[in-house]
Design an enzyme around this catalytic site. Structure first.
Site, PDB file in Angstrom:
ATOM      1  N   ASP A   1      61.024  87.314 -28.962  1.00  7.63           N
ATOM      2  CA  ASP A   1      59.418  88.336 -27.917  1.00  7.63           C
ATOM      3  C   ASP A   1      57.950  88.720 -29.206  1.00  7.63           C
ATOM      4  OD1 ASP A   1      57.666  88.619 -25.549  1.00  7.63           O
ATOM      5  OD2 ASP A   1      58.199  90.423 -25.947  1.00  7.63           O
TER       6      ASP A   1
ATOM      7  N   ASP B   1      54.806  91.351 -28.034  1.00 11.01           N
ATOM      8  CA  ASP B   1      54.176  92.194 -27.314  1.00 11.01           C
ATOM      9  C   ASP B   1      55.255  92.634 -26.730  1.00 11.01           C
ATOM     10  OD1 ASP B   1      52.149  91.241 -28.293  1.00 11.01           O
ATOM     11  OD2 ASP B   1      51.716  90.345 -26.524  1.00 11.01           O
TER      12      ASP B   1
END
Length: 190
Positions: free
Chosen positions: A8, A10
């Site tokens: 991922d 953020d």
């Protein structure tokens, strides 16, 4: 087949800031660069899979996102780390505007981005990981049949209880995960 860490963005690689899209607002999460360097030394490749509903909502453009992703890769390449590819979902089923308001198979916890990365880079499911700070990352990893890892950075602390129920490994950050994985490799004799 290649072993990979699917990441991922953020809250995992960079500090979580709502709808981050400007280079001047970007900063690496504590331990992210060091963790990626260590994982690269262990032979992992990296791909990023990121939901970007800020595009769907009209807060920024796909071009803004690509510019920021390129900047992140430039910073990492100076450290000897390369993200092979950034996959992103620009959709949102309720809050999207125009062509971005759709139910899609790419928005995590759906597996569209992961499946595309797995095909494109011939990723070994058994030897690979999905690392993120959100339940949607973990669910996407489970559905795609790669080992899910939760980091406490970003929104990670909000999901600890659920991860404990699921038996998902939890780490302070990417570096702590990488250090633990390195210990495993030290114990393997070839």
């Amino acid at each position: 087949m290649r072993k990979a860490v699917i990441l991922d963005r953020d809250g995992t690689i960079n500090v979580e800031k709502d709808y981050l899209h400007r280079i001047e607002d970007f900063e690496f999460e504590k331990g992210a660069v060091e963790g990626l360097k260590l994982l690269a030394e262990l032979g992992y490749i990296f791909v990023v899979v990121t939901n970007q509903s800020g595009i769907a909502r009209g807060y920024y453009t796909e071009e803004d996102l690509i510019k920021l992703n390129n900047y992140i890769n430039e910073c990492l390449e100076k450290e000897g780390v390369k993200i092979e590819k950034f996959y992103y979902c620009p959709h949102h089923p309720e809050k999207g505007i125009g062509k971005y308001r759709v139910e899609c198979n790419c928005r995590k916890p759906n597996t569209g981005m992961l499946e595309e990365a797995i095909r494109e880079f011939n990723i070994d499911l058994e030897g690979s990981f999905m690392v993120g700070d959100n339940i949607s990352d973990i669910e996407a990893g489970i559905r795609a049949k790669v080992t899910p890892i939760l980091v406490k950075t970003g929104h990670g602390m909000e999901h600890i209880e659920k991860m404990n129920e699921l038996g998902v490994p939890i780490y302070e950050n990417l570096y702590e995960f990488a250090k633990d994985l390195k210990k495993v490799y030290k114990n393997i004799t070839i």
